[in-house]
Design a protein around this motif. Structure first.
Motif, PDB file in Angstrom:
ATOM      1  N   LEU A 128      30.073  10.079 -24.684  1.00  0.00           N
ATOM      2  CA  LEU A 128      28.854  10.052 -23.904  1.00  0.00           C
ATOM      3  C   LEU A 128      27.771   9.309 -24.649  1.00  0.00           C
ATOM      4  O   LEU A 128      27.030   8.523 -24.079  1.00  0.00           O
ATOM      5  CB  LEU A 128      28.383  11.468 -23.602  1.00  0.00           C
ATOM      6  N   TRP A 168      24.455  10.724  -7.272  1.00  0.00           N
ATOM      7  CA  TRP A 168      24.666  11.317  -5.961  1.00  0.00           C
ATOM      8  C   TRP A 168      25.656  10.517  -5.100  1.00  0.00           C
ATOM      9  O   TRP A 168      25.851  10.806  -3.945  1.00  0.00           O
ATOM     10  CB  TRP A 168      23.329  11.474  -5.231  1.00  0.00           C
ATOM     11  N   ARG A 221      30.752  23.341 -15.339  1.00  0.00           N
ATOM     12  CA  ARG A 221      29.447  22.807 -15.780  1.00  0.00           C
ATOM     13  C   ARG A 221      28.600  23.909 -16.398  1.00  0.00           C
ATOM     14  O   ARG A 221      28.661  25.065 -16.001  1.00  0.00           O
ATOM     15  CB  ARG A 221      28.683  22.233 -14.585  1.00  0.00           C
ATOM     16  N   ARG A 235      21.421  24.682  -8.658  1.00  0.00           N
ATOM     17  CA  ARG A 235      21.487  23.238  -8.513  1.00  0.00           C
ATOM     18  C   ARG A 235      22.916  22.747  -8.727  1.00  0.00           C
ATOM     19  O   ARG A 235      23.462  21.952  -7.946  1.00  0.00           O
ATOM     20  CB  ARG A 235      20.550  22.611  -9.565  1.00  0.00           C
ATOM     21  N   LEU A 290      21.179  13.772  -3.023  1.00  0.00           N
ATOM     22  CA  LEU A 290      19.930  13.026  -3.132  1.00  0.00           C
ATOM     23  C   LEU A 290      18.786  13.870  -2.597  1.00  0.00           C
ATOM     24  O   LEU A 290      17.705  13.933  -3.177  1.00  0.00           O
ATOM     25  CB  LEU A 290      20.042  11.706  -2.361  1.00  0.00           C
ATOM     26  N   PHE A 333      17.978  16.440  -5.050  1.00  0.00           N
ATOM     27  CA  PHE A 333      17.347  15.804  -6.203  1.00  0.00           C
ATOM     28  C   PHE A 333      15.857  15.584  -5.945  1.00  0.00           C
ATOM     29  O   PHE A 333      15.007  15.894  -6.774  1.00  0.00           O
ATOM     30  CB  PHE A 333      18.054  14.478  -6.497  1.00  0.00           C
ATOM     31  N   ARG A 336      13.844  18.804  -6.006  1.00  0.00           N
ATOM     32  CA  ARG A 336      13.575  19.254  -7.378  1.00  0.00           C
ATOM     33  C   ARG A 336      12.531  18.371  -8.034  1.00  0.00           C
ATOM     34  O   ARG A 336      11.667  18.841  -8.775  1.00  0.00           O
ATOM     35  CB  ARG A 336      14.869  19.254  -8.190  1.00  0.00           C
ATOM     36  N   ILE A 385      17.400  13.104 -14.048  1.00  0.00           N
ATOM     37  CA  ILE A 385      18.615  12.272 -14.091  1.00  0.00           C
ATOM     38  C   ILE A 385      19.360  12.547 -15.389  1.00  0.00           C
ATOM     39  O   ILE A 385      20.585  12.743 -15.415  1.00  0.00           O
ATOM     40  CB  ILE A 385      18.261  10.773 -13.976  1.00  0.00           C
ATOM     41  N   ASN A 410      19.216  15.198 -17.317  1.00  0.00           N
ATOM     42  CA  ASN A 410      19.768  16.539 -17.290  1.00  0.00           C
ATOM     43  C   ASN A 410      21.043  16.580 -16.453  1.00  0.00           C
ATOM     44  O   ASN A 410      22.079  17.079 -16.885  1.00  0.00           O
ATOM     45  CB  ASN A 410      18.713  17.488 -16.713  1.00  0.00           C
ATOM     46  N   ASP A 411      20.956  16.014 -15.252  1.00  0.00           N
ATOM     47  CA  ASP A 411      22.097  16.095 -14.338  1.00  0.00           C
ATOM     48  C   ASP A 411      23.283  15.324 -14.879  1.00  0.00           C
ATOM     49  O   ASP A 411      24.430  15.762 -14.767  1.00  0.00           O
ATOM     50  CB  ASP A 411      21.695  15.572 -12.951  1.00  0.00           C
ATOM     51  N   THR A 412      22.995  14.177 -15.493  1.00  0.00           N
ATOM     52  CA  THR A 412      24.098  13.373 -16.017  1.00  0.00           C
ATOM     53  C   THR A 412      24.718  14.050 -17.228  1.00  0.00           C
ATOM     54  O   THR A 412      25.939  14.135 -17.344  1.00  0.00           O
ATOM     55  CB  THR A 412      23.588  11.977 -16.442  1.00  0.00           C
ATOM     56  N   ALA A 413      23.857  14.536 -18.114  1.00  0.00           N
ATOM     57  CA  ALA A 413      24.384  15.132 -19.342  1.00  0.00           C
ATOM     58  C   ALA A 413      25.199  16.385 -19.034  1.00  0.00           C
ATOM     59  O   ALA A 413      26.249  16.602 -19.628  1.00  0.00           O
ATOM     60  CB  ALA A 413      23.246  15.455 -20.305  1.00  0.00           C
ATOM     61  N   THR A 414      24.736  17.210 -18.077  1.00  0.00           N
ATOM     62  CA  THR A 414      25.518  18.420 -17.794  1.00  0.00           C
ATOM     63  C   THR A 414      26.828  18.071 -17.110  1.00  0.00           C
ATOM     64  O   THR A 414      27.791  18.815 -17.210  1.00  0.00           O
ATOM     65  CB  THR A 414      24.757  19.425 -16.906  1.00  0.00           C
ATOM     66  N   ARG A 415      26.870  16.936 -16.428  1.00  0.00           N
ATOM     67  CA  ARG A 415      28.145  16.533 -15.820  1.00  0.00           C
ATOM     68  C   ARG A 415      29.149  16.143 -16.890  1.00  0.00           C
ATOM     69  O   ARG A 415      30.337  16.324 -16.739  1.00  0.00           O
ATOM     70  CB  ARG A 415      27.947  15.306 -14.930  1.00  0.00           C
TER      71      ARG A 415
END
Lengths: 238, 424, 344, 300
Positions: free
Chosen positions: B22, B34, B89, B100, C50, C53, C56, C291, C293-298
């Motif tokens: 990563l 998305w 996750r 979320r 979206l 997103f 939020r 973005i 946060n969402d990417t890293a947790t994925r």
């Protein structure tokens, strides 16, 4: 003369943020000489002193001290090389005792010499000895100035930078400081002294450099300066 | 390569590599998260859980519990013929993140069902998402009774595959009352974490303790905060009350800290201690100076139920993950077993169909009191899992004898309890 | 504080009344266009994620921008701004669950509650300077968090407000419908930003900057510094609570984590990420953080390392927020271009 | 709320002795963490938000040291020196870049490392909680003093903390290095102009602060479970201590830690469900009455 100068400042530019304070300042002091750096309030005296001591960075130019470049060195390295700085507003450590202030400044000189043990300090500054356990913040302005000079001497400097030593002191105290500095000069000290007060430097300094708006505008013996009314009037408002 | 991996490599190796990968490719992956992905034949199951912070072990051991069963299942052909792909996750323990992530797992990643590995408030947040999206959801870590017992919370598409405090408390109350009567323990103190699980379980335990031993009296209550590092003030307070017995619903690291600190005050020589969460390997293997004879409910222990299946499962888990399973592990593993059985019965892996057959479904399971557990139809929560109490010793098998709880009695009293709460 | 001053580089003077009016007109136009673009998004892209997103973004964006009123414009570094986020979520959630009020009434009442709370807490806090202001706001935040945890019968303690937040239809708007919620959130975001923009550009906004740059001088020319600080504290708290309301609607609940210090920390982080010298910086920071946060947790469970490295990049590498960087870069380019022009 | 219990305790000497000693125990461990925090703030003017991580490192290093050697002394050394080493690296390579910069930038760098350190511990020692166990020497029954109960291990803990307080106080007041450090806290530029390498002083002070946090972690390791992120609640409490005592004041940290310990130990009797809230309330009250804390000097 430049070959044997203790310190030589060449073409020094200093900025605070985006505004330029010093413009190509040149300056040199010979061994055993006392040089006065004169100028009005805000002319750039303190900035020059601080730049030599390494407390403000030089954007351009060089400072050579005893043949070695000290430009852009860290302040403590410059101090260890032998430049002792007594700042404008004394900046003693107010919560420490007088003696602690002195010992914090104590170190051997650049050649390992130790000319200024506490004993000699108290001989030259007899005023300080009875105050040695007093909290420095409670001293009078004159006593603080003495302490500041003594503290710097404890580091056995080869060059003493004095920034406005007479500022804000009663005339009688100013006289005593003057006498003290003459005593130091007699011992062979090399001194660069920044002053607004030309009269303080008469009989103390041999040469004078005048700075105005960050430019060096005049350099001669102090007697010549005293005689040159136009210069004095123009740059020193005297 | 991400933690979504299905491989059986040690989790550590995967994580490090994922992290490094990563760091290298971070920028590339920011590309529009998305954008919906094409659906493969595999069935994706989303799993929000806690993988970081103080209770990271909840998430890692839950994931292990799921993966050990998913791999078996995939090797045997998958869920109604479709291989399972787990998408796990980290919610970092934040309910808004749990919500979320749950939404995103369904809406973006194309997960067709959710295994909710959240604790406490996170599970309520996921429950709301399940209510909203209508997706099949199995809660595997939340023991808060109201999640499924309260008809206001309950939804047809959500199930709980986890212990419930009320079951533990009835079994525990019965067990403790017998000892209280035999040893004349009348003055009791409690010490439980100050959050919903701790409060509810303690109140229920006290209710049933008094139900079975009416002359018991609670003389002191202490409520340390969850994850409180220092229990000195609590311990000295309990000692001053001079109770004959202590009940505690502390768990995990909090419980071991409490024991280590209480040991200094020689607390365990001065009273009988009933710690419902002691008999879990997480606590048992970690405490170096485990006092003898702490009474505990079982959490996961491979010697109870004392069947070959259970022992084999525990050993297989340990061989694979280099540590013993946790209470969360078996709950998550059971969730997969239930889904598998439901899929067989429905002949499909479709979430809606599974939700129809799950209520009342009984599945063969190493963790069942009689070798099976049942998803109770009326309130969508599992019953019949192994439940019992025993006393601990400092070495394996840790709890040499477990006195099994009586499910008949549990059902009876639970029904009354529900009535008293206005749930039924 | 020099790194944190809004409009520092622009050296702008207070605009005359006429100019201000036309600037407000331009803001209104931008807001209208922004709203139109946002509303059209779900019709152009059929992605539900979206929609989530952006909702939020609205919640965090309002929160972070309101924090910038304190940090960037007034020089008040609050570590406890999250308390208003939590207060908004809980007040609104409780009003909806317990009183049967309509959504607009509950919304207005929530604003009132936040204002009163801001007034009381602010009156105590704004007397303190710098780091001590930061600490006392943090202490209040933790106090409120403790109260939420302890007052279990009202707040549900650690489990939060359970059972969902009822969302009765009003004026044909059904916030239970994600699309309606989306449009309502966008509207709140755009209106909230527009109002905050007007506050920042008003004479009051310039008073804030003056207080930030030199409070002593401001008090010499007759400004009641305490009252000005209190006013902006209350206003910022109200806007932050709107963020909380949106979040409570999004997750259909309210949780003690909303009032925890980490929310305040995220708000500050968003501000540093986007930069505080421009009005839009915190909004940009919000989008960036979400973005990220969402990417890293994925991608990893070692979210901390990723986020940590990114923070270091901004704090030690760029040494400023993204928008600050962009604005300075643009200004430098313009300067260079103009000197080239004059020299030829 | 339980005022009866509180008044009941206040009239019983055994209760007063026990709760006061437990307040002392709670307070002294906090003091060790808080004093490092306050020292670093006093000299470097950095609010070390990552200080809790060094407490955590101290505990984990102590655990590893203890597992390898079985000696508690070695464990304490590992904990404090390990934390000091990481602290020194952290200060030299990262914190030193934000000296004199905005307080938010400094906090942000620290925050970044809170996240990184927690994950690092998770990677190195694993996500599950650990326990070190009580060294055999301290597995002895508690002492009874004036009707109160005191475990010998806690006597050690309090003694170490008090010794640290005394050594720090004397060292700063009497030794030349201590004097230089105090001077550097007041006017680093001047100290530097007198020929003292302030970078070295800063590094040493930061490492010392981290060593103290590490020592606290190592001392706590036998009685508290070790988890990634364990430093956080300790950090918050030590912040309260330093803020109450006055940022930068060592005496303040000592008094603040004792007060907080007492608030907790007696508060847990009077307000068992609001002990934490009580701490924050206490902090608010102190700050409102004395904005710079009990022994703090005005920064401006």
């Amino acid at each position: 003369m430049s070959g044997q100068a203790v310190i030589e400042v060449k073409d020094l530019d200093v900025y605070y943020g985006t505004s330029q304070i010093l413009f190509g300042v040149d300056l040199s002091v010979a061994p055993g000489e006392t040089m006065a750096l004169l100028g009005r309030n805000g002319a750039g005296k303190s900035t020059t002193m601080k730049a030599i001591a390494g407390l403000v960075p030089a954007r351009r130019g060089r400072v050579t001290f005893r043949g070695e470049a000290v430009t852009r060195q860290k302040p403590y390295r410059i101090a260890r090389a032998g430049i002792g700085f007594v700042p404008e507003d004394r900046q003693i450590f107010p919560d420490h005792t007088v003696e602690d202030n002195l010992t914090i400044g104590a170190k051997k000189g650049p050649e390992g010499q130790d000319e200024w043990p506490l004993k000699s300090i108290y001989e030259v500054f007899p005023l300080l000895e009875p105050l040695r356990y007093r909290i420095a913040g409670r001293l009078s302005g004159g006593e603080q100035q003495m302490l500041a000079i003594a503290r710097t001497l404890m580091g056995n400097p080869a060059l003493l930078l004095l920034d406005e030593p007479s500022e804000g002191l009663a005339p009688i105290i100013v006289q005593r400081i003057g006498a003290l500095l003459r005593q130091l000069r007699a011992r062979g000290a090399t001194i660069l002294i920044a002053e607004q007060n030309m009269h303080f430097c008469l009989g103390l300094a041999s040469r004078a450099t005048v700075i105005d708006k960050g430019h060096i505008v005049y350099c001669a013996s102090i007697e010549e300066l005293k005689a040159d009314e136009a210069i004095r009037h123009r740059y020193l408002a005297l | 390569m991400t933690i979504e991996s299905k491989t059986g490599e040690s989790k550590m190796g995967i994580n490090r590599r994922a992290t490094l990968a990563l760091m290298g490719a971070g920028a590339m992956t920011v590309a529009a998260p998305w954008v919906a992905r094409a659906q493969a034949k595999a069935i994706k199951i989303g799993m929000p859980t806690i993988l970081s912070g103080r209770v990271a072990q909840l998430g890692t051991s839950s994931r292990n519990g799921v993966m050990i069963e998913v791999e078996k299942l995939n090797a045997a052909g998958g869920l109604a013929g479709r291989p399972i792909e787990m998408v796990v996750r980290d919610s970092k323990g934040q309910p808004q993140e749990a919500a979320r992530i749950a939404r995103e797992l369904v809406n973006t990643d194309g997960c067709e069902m959710i295994i909710d590995g959240e604790a406490s408030s996170g599970s309520f947040a996921v429950q709301e998402v399940a209510r909203d999206l209508g997706v099949l959801c199995v809660h595997t870590c939340s023991e808060a009774s109201s999640l499924t017992a309260d008809p206001k919370q309950r939804i047809p598409n959500a199930f709980r595959c986890a212990r419930q405090g009320i079951h533990d408390s009835i079994a525990g109350g019965n067990y403790a009352a017998a000892i209280a009567k035999a040893k004349g323990l009348k003055k009791w103190a409690t010490c439980s974490p100050d959050y919903a699980y701790g409060r509810d379980t303690t109140a229920e335990f006290v209710t049933y303790l008094k139900h079975f031993a009416p002359d018991v009296e609670i003389i002191s209550e202490t409520w340390p905060k969850l994850f409180q590092p220092d229990y000195t003030e609590v311990i000295t307070r309990i000692l001053q009350a001079k109770p004959q017995a202590l009940y505690s619903a502390l768990w995990g690291g909090d419980l071991t800290s409490f024991i280590d600190q209480a040991n200094l005050y020689a607390m365990f020589t001065q009273m009988e201690v009933f710690a419902v969460n002691m008999a879990d390997y997480t606590a048992l293997t970690v405490v170096k100076n485990l006092p003898k004879g702490i009474h505990s409910g079982n959490r996961y222990i491979k010697t109870f139920p004392a069947t070959a299946e259970n022992a084999a499962w525990g050993d297989a888990y340990k061989a694979k993950y280099k540590e013993y399973p946790t209470n969360w592990s078996w709950q998550n593993a059971t969730a997969i077993m239930l889904l598998n059985e439901a899929a067989k019965k429905a002949g499909s892996a479709d979430g809606k169909k599974l939700a129809e057959v799950l209520p009342g479904l009984t599945v063969k399971c190493p963790f069942g009191a009689d070798g099976t557990v049942t998803m109770r139809a009326e309130d969508h929560t599992i019953v019949g899992y192994a439940i019992g109490w025993g006393t601990t010793i400092p070495t394996e098998p840790y709890v040499p004898e477990v006195k099994a709880g009586d499910w008949k009695q549990i059902f009876e009293l639970e029904a009354q309890w529900k009535k008293s709460k206005g749930y039924a | 504080m020099s790194e944190l001053q809004a409009d520092r580089s622009s050296g702008r003077v207070v605009a005359g009344a006429g100019q201000r009016r036309s600037a407000a007109g331009a803001d209104l136009l931008i807001a209208a266009i922004g709203f139109a673009v946002l509303v059209s998004l779900p019709f152009l892209f059929s992605s539900k994620a979206l929609v989530d997103f952006v909702i939020r973004c609205a919640a965090y964006g309002l929160f972070a921008t309101s924090l910038n009123l304190l940090v960037g414009y007034t020089g008040l570094i609050s570590f406890g701004h999250g308390m208003f986020f939590g207060l908004g979520a809980y007040s609104f959630g409780l009003l909806m669950q317990r009183t049967g009020l309509s959504i607009p009434a509950a919304f207005v009442l929530t604003l009132l509650i936040s204002a009163v709370a801001g007034l009381v807490i602010g009156a105590i806090c704004v007397r303190l300077k710098e780091i001590y202001f930061a600490f006392v706001t943090l202490a209040f935040q933790m106090l409120i968090h403790s109260v939420i945890l302890s007052w279990q019968p009202l707040t549900g303690g650690d489990q939060g407000l359970r059972g969902g937040i009822p969302r009765p239809v009003f004026l044909g708007i059904d916030l239970g419908n994600q699309l309606h919620l989306y449009i309502a959130s966008c509207a709140l975001l755009v209106v909230g930003l527009l109002l905050m923009r007007q506050i920042a550009q008003s004479p009051f906004g310039y008073t804030l900057r003056m207080v930030r740059d030199n409070a002593t001088r401001a008090s010499f020319i007759g400004i009641n510094v305490w009252r000005v600080k209190l006013a902006v504290f209350v206003l910022a708290g109200m806007f932050a609570s709107v963020g909380g309301v949106i979040m409570s609607l999004f997750v259909s609940g309210a949780y003690p984590e909303f009032a925890y210090w980490t929310i305040s920390g995220e708000g500050i982080f968003i501000n540093m990420l986007g930069g505080v010298t421009t009005f839009i910086g915190p909004m940009v920071g919000t989008v960036l953080l979400l973005i990220l946060n969402d990417t890293a947790t994925r991608l990893t469970e070692h979210y901390g390392i990723i986020l940590g490295v990114v923070i270091l990049f901004f704090a030690l590498g760029l040494r400023k927020g993204l928008m600050d960087f962009v604005v300075e870069w643009y200004a430098e380019r313009r300067d260079k271009a103009s000197t080239r022009e004059t020299s030829t | 709320m339980d005022f009866d219990a509180l008044t009941g305790c206040l009239v019983s000497s055994a209760c007063i002795v026990t709760q006061t000693t437990s307040g002392l125990i709670i307070g002294m461990l906090l003091f060790l963490v808080a004093v490092g925090l306050t020292l670093i703030f006093g000299v470097l003017k950095i609010v070390n938000f990552s200080h809790g991580a060094f407490y955590m490192f101290g505990a984990y290093f102590a655990l590893s040291g203890y597992q390898l050697t079985g000696s508690f002394i070695v464990a304490l050394l590992c904990g404090s020196l390990g934390a000091a080493a990481i602290g020194l690296i952290f200060e030299r390579f990262f914190i030193s870049r934000v000296y004199g910069r905005d307080v938010l930038m400094q906090l942000l760098v620290c925050y970044a490392f809170v996240l990184i350190f927690d994950d690092a511990v998770k990677l190195i020692w694993g996500p599950e909680f650990k326990s070190m166990g009580m060294p055999a020497a301290f597995q002895v029954p508690p002492l009874f003093i004036a009707g109160g109960v005191v475990p010998p291990f806690y006597l050690l803990l309090v003694a170490v903390a008090l010794a640290v307080a005394a050594l720090l106080g004397l060292g700063l007041a009497r030794t030349r290095l201590g004097k230089v450090i105090r001077a550097a806290a007041h006017n680093p530029a001047m100290v530097s102009a007198l020929g003292v390498n302030t970078a070295l002083i800063y590094g040493a002070v930061f490492a010392l602060g981290c060593a103290l946090a590490g020592l606290a972690g190592a001392l706590a390791a036998p009685v508290r479970s070790l988890t990634p992120g364990m430093g956080f609640s300790v950090l918050i409490e030590s912040f309260i201590v330093t803020v109450i005592g006055g940022m930068g004041s060592i005496l303040g940290a000592l008094i603040g830690a004792l007060l907080l310990g007492l608030v907790r130990s007696f508060g847990s009797i009077g307000f068992p469900l609001f002990t934490d809230g009580l701490m924050y309330l206490f902090m608010v009250i102190v700050l409102v009455a004395r904005p710079t804390g009990l022994f703090g000097k005005d920064l401006a």
